[in-house]
Design an enzyme around this catalytic site. Structure first.
Site, mmCIF file in Angstrom:
data_model
loop_
_atom_site.group_PDB
_atom_site.id
_atom_site.type_symbol
_atom_site.label_atom_id
_atom_site.label_comp_id
_atom_site.label_asym_id
_atom_site.label_seq_id
_atom_site.Cartn_x
_atom_site.Cartn_y
_atom_site.Cartn_z
ATOM 1 N N GLY A 1 -1.777 -9.117 -3.221
ATOM 2 C CA GLY A 1 -3.460 -9.693 -3.376
ATOM 3 C C GLY A 1 -3.430 -10.495 -1.865
ATOM 4 O O GLY A 1 -4.295 -9.424 -0.749
ATOM 5 N N GLY A 2 -4.796 -11.514 -1.976
ATOM 6 C CA GLY A 2 -5.054 -11.424 -0.844
ATOM 7 C C GLY A 2 -4.232 -12.218 0.590
ATOM 8 O O GLY A 2 -4.878 -11.492 1.204
ATOM 9 N N GLY B 1 -3.824 -14.982 -7.778
ATOM 10 C CA GLY B 1 -4.587 -16.222 -6.496
ATOM 11 C C GLY B 1 -4.678 -17.257 -7.058
ATOM 12 O O GLY B 1 -5.812 -18.031 -6.457
ATOM 13 N N SER C 1 0.928 -14.350 -6.037
ATOM 14 C CA SER C 1 0.752 -15.166 -4.780
ATOM 15 C C SER C 1 1.607 -15.041 -4.024
ATOM 16 O O SER C 1 2.627 -15.756 -3.864
ATOM 17 C CB SER C 1 0.619 -16.357 -5.635
ATOM 18 O OG SER C 1 -0.826 -17.008 -5.884
ATOM 19 N N GLU D 1 -7.526 -8.119 -14.027
ATOM 20 C CA GLU D 1 -8.668 -7.950 -14.134
ATOM 21 C C GLU D 1 -9.333 -7.409 -14.521
ATOM 22 O O GLU D 1 -10.973 -7.709 -14.898
ATOM 23 C CB GLU D 1 -8.507 -8.486 -12.069
ATOM 24 C CG GLU D 1 -8.747 -9.328 -11.813
ATOM 25 C CD GLU D 1 -8.286 -8.956 -10.455
ATOM 26 O OE1 GLU D 1 -8.667 -8.543 -8.888
ATOM 27 O OE2 GLU D 1 -7.613 -10.660 -9.875
ATOM 28 N N GLU E 1 2.797 -8.859 -13.220
ATOM 29 C CA GLU E 1 2.170 -10.249 -12.955
ATOM 30 C C GLU E 1 1.472 -10.948 -13.282
ATOM 31 O O GLU E 1 0.815 -11.173 -14.222
ATOM 32 C CB GLU E 1 0.849 -9.051 -12.410
ATOM 33 C CG GLU E 1 1.021 -8.154 -11.300
ATOM 34 C CD GLU E 1 0.097 -7.915 -10.171
ATOM 35 O OE1 GLU E 1 -0.231 -8.422 -8.960
ATOM 36 O OE2 GLU E 1 -1.247 -8.034 -10.672
ATOM 37 N N HIS F 1 -5.335 -3.843 -14.526
ATOM 38 C CA HIS F 1 -4.876 -4.585 -13.592
ATOM 39 C C HIS F 1 -5.248 -5.809 -14.371
ATOM 40 O O HIS F 1 -5.935 -5.487 -15.214
ATOM 41 C CB HIS F 1 -5.624 -4.870 -11.941
ATOM 42 C CG HIS F 1 -4.930 -6.150 -11.822
ATOM 43 N ND1 HIS F 1 -6.122 -7.081 -11.695
ATOM 44 C CD2 HIS F 1 -4.600 -6.346 -10.580
ATOM 45 C CE1 HIS F 1 -5.896 -7.978 -10.975
ATOM 46 N NE2 HIS F 1 -5.090 -6.929 -9.732
ATOM 47 N N ASN G 1 -2.782 -4.669 -2.590
ATOM 48 C CA ASN G 1 -3.955 -4.687 -3.593
ATOM 49 C C ASN G 1 -5.649 -5.197 -3.110
ATOM 50 O O ASN G 1 -5.798 -6.282 -2.945
ATOM 51 C CB ASN G 1 -3.858 -5.256 -4.528
ATOM 52 C CG ASN G 1 -4.780 -5.378 -5.628
ATOM 53 O OD1 ASN G 1 -6.204 -4.744 -5.315
ATOM 54 N ND2 ASN G 1 -5.362 -5.481 -7.106
ATOM 55 N N TRP G 2 -6.335 -4.193 -2.393
ATOM 56 C CA TRP G 2 -7.583 -5.300 -2.023
ATOM 57 C C TRP G 2 -8.751 -5.776 -2.229
ATOM 58 O O TRP G 2 -9.001 -6.305 -2.507
ATOM 59 C CB TRP G 2 -8.134 -4.197 -0.788
ATOM 60 C CG TRP G 2 -7.063 -4.182 0.733
ATOM 61 C CD1 TRP G 2 -6.102 -4.494 0.442
ATOM 62 C CD2 TRP G 2 -7.034 -2.994 1.610
ATOM 63 N NE1 TRP G 2 -5.691 -4.133 1.723
ATOM 64 C CE2 TRP G 2 -6.118 -3.765 2.600
ATOM 65 C CE3 TRP G 2 -8.035 -2.384 2.112
ATOM 66 C CZ2 TRP G 2 -5.980 -1.966 3.726
ATOM 67 C CZ3 TRP G 2 -7.999 -2.088 3.256
ATOM 68 C CH2 TRP G 2 -7.525 -2.261 4.600
ATOM 69 N N LYS G 3 -8.457 -5.491 -3.580
ATOM 70 C CA LYS G 3 -9.590 -5.606 -4.418
ATOM 71 C C LYS G 3 -11.292 -5.193 -4.640
ATOM 72 O O LYS G 3 -11.424 -3.817 -3.297
ATOM 73 C CB LYS G 3 -9.766 -7.440 -5.610
ATOM 74 C CG LYS G 3 -7.743 -7.518 -5.681
ATOM 75 C CD LYS G 3 -7.412 -9.297 -5.927
ATOM 76 C CE LYS G 3 -5.865 -9.453 -6.538
ATOM 77 N NZ LYS G 3 -5.696 -10.376 -7.324
HETATM 78 P P1 PGA Z 1 -2.717 -11.806 -5.555
HETATM 79 O O1 PGA Z 1 -2.915 -10.620 -6.001
HETATM 80 O O2 PGA Z 1 -1.611 -11.947 -4.102
HETATM 81 O O3 PGA Z 1 -3.885 -12.489 -4.453
HETATM 82 O O4 PGA Z 1 -2.154 -13.130 -6.493
HETATM 83 C C1 PGA Z 1 -2.312 -10.282 -6.923
HETATM 84 C C2 PGA Z 1 -2.539 -9.029 -7.597
HETATM 85 O O5 PGA Z 1 -3.508 -9.370 -8.500
HETATM 86 O O6 PGA Z 1 -1.980 -8.180 -8.160
#
Ligand code: PGA
Length: 251
Positions: free
Chosen positions: A236-237, A175, A215, A99, A169, A97, A9-11
């Site tokens: 994500g990251g 993050g 994470s 966010e 999640e 998600h 997930n590149w956001k």
């Molecule tokens: P993260 O994000 O790996 O940076 O914690 C995961 C996500 O939000 O899907």
């Protein structure tokens, strides 16, 4: 039986040019020797470029979007329809998600409409659910996450549901560098599977893939993947660095 599924997930990261560069480098190193399903979910503006590199270089990578609107077309300024995504070879759509829930006020009710629209259009949802730190500290995390699951799946058909991926999640792990222990993550994934068995059937529950997200990195992926109810990861990251994402896939 359930094929491992790792999605990036590149956001809100990567221009279309950065996307091409990333996928070219990643594709070169990755060499299609993967044992799992892999997807990348770039921003909408980079989907077309991602599609081009994936096709031209013949990469075994699926494309996902990070959101979608439930209507087919019309006066919905700023929104993206299922047809627009399908035209770009998108197969997966991340929905709900944390966010989007936090910053864009998405509710379970809205997410439920999107889940149904994704299925009506023969796309596959990656449905995100997870609790805040306050909820976990109060000991109500299972009740909360199962409530989200139930509301988001309201009146979703049995034939469709096998094609869903659930991403558990915990918000406090996204993050932050903090991961849930693999036991805690697996416990919640087992509870999610048990609820799917109750809502549908145990055959359906055994077929549905459940990812852990929050994470995930090269150093913790193996331990998570050793757990019986964790079938993959939403990353994500660490999915923004080709070497890290590769190390996760080759866990
Ligand atoms: P993260 O994000 O790996 O940076 O914690 C995961 C996500 O939000 O899907």
């Amino acid at each position: 039986m359930r094929k491992v599924f790792i999605a990036g997930n590149w956001k809100m990261n990567m221009t279309h040019l950065e996307t091409m560069k990333f996928l070219e480098e990643f594709g070169f190193k990755f060499g299609n020797k993967n044992k799992c399903d892999i997807a990348v979910c770039p921003p909408f503006t980079a989907l077309r470029s991602a599609m081009t590199v994936i096709n031209d270089d013949n990469l075994e990578i699926k494309l996902g979007a990070q959101n979608m609107y439930f209507e087919t077309k019309g006066a919905f300024t700023g929104e993206i329809s299922p047809d627009m995504l399908k035209a770009l070879n998108v197969e997966y759509v991340i929905l709900g998600h944390s966010e989007r829930r936090q910053y864009f006020n998405e509710t379970d009710k809205l997410i439920n409409k999107k889940v149904k629209a994704v299925f009506e259009n023969k796309l596959k949802p990656i449905l995100c659910i997870g609790e805040t730190i306050d909820i976990r500290e109060s000991g109500r995390e299972k009740e909360f996450v199962i409530g989200q699951l139930t509301d988001c799946l309201d009146s979703v058909d049995r034939e469709d549901i096998v094609n869903i991926t659930i991403a558990y999640e915990p918000i406090w792990a996204i993050g932050t560098g903090k991961t849930a222990t693999s036991e805690d993550a697996n416990n919640m994934c087992s509870a999610i599977r048990a609820k799917i068995a109750e809502l549908y059937s145990s055959d359906v529950a055994n077929a549905v893939r459940i990812q852990y997200g929050g994470s995930v990195k090269p150093s913790n992926i193996s331990e998570l993947m050793n757990m019986p109810d964790i079938d993959g990861a939403l990353v994500g990251g660490a999915s923004l660095k080709a070497d890290d994402f590769l190390a996760i896939i080759n866990y």
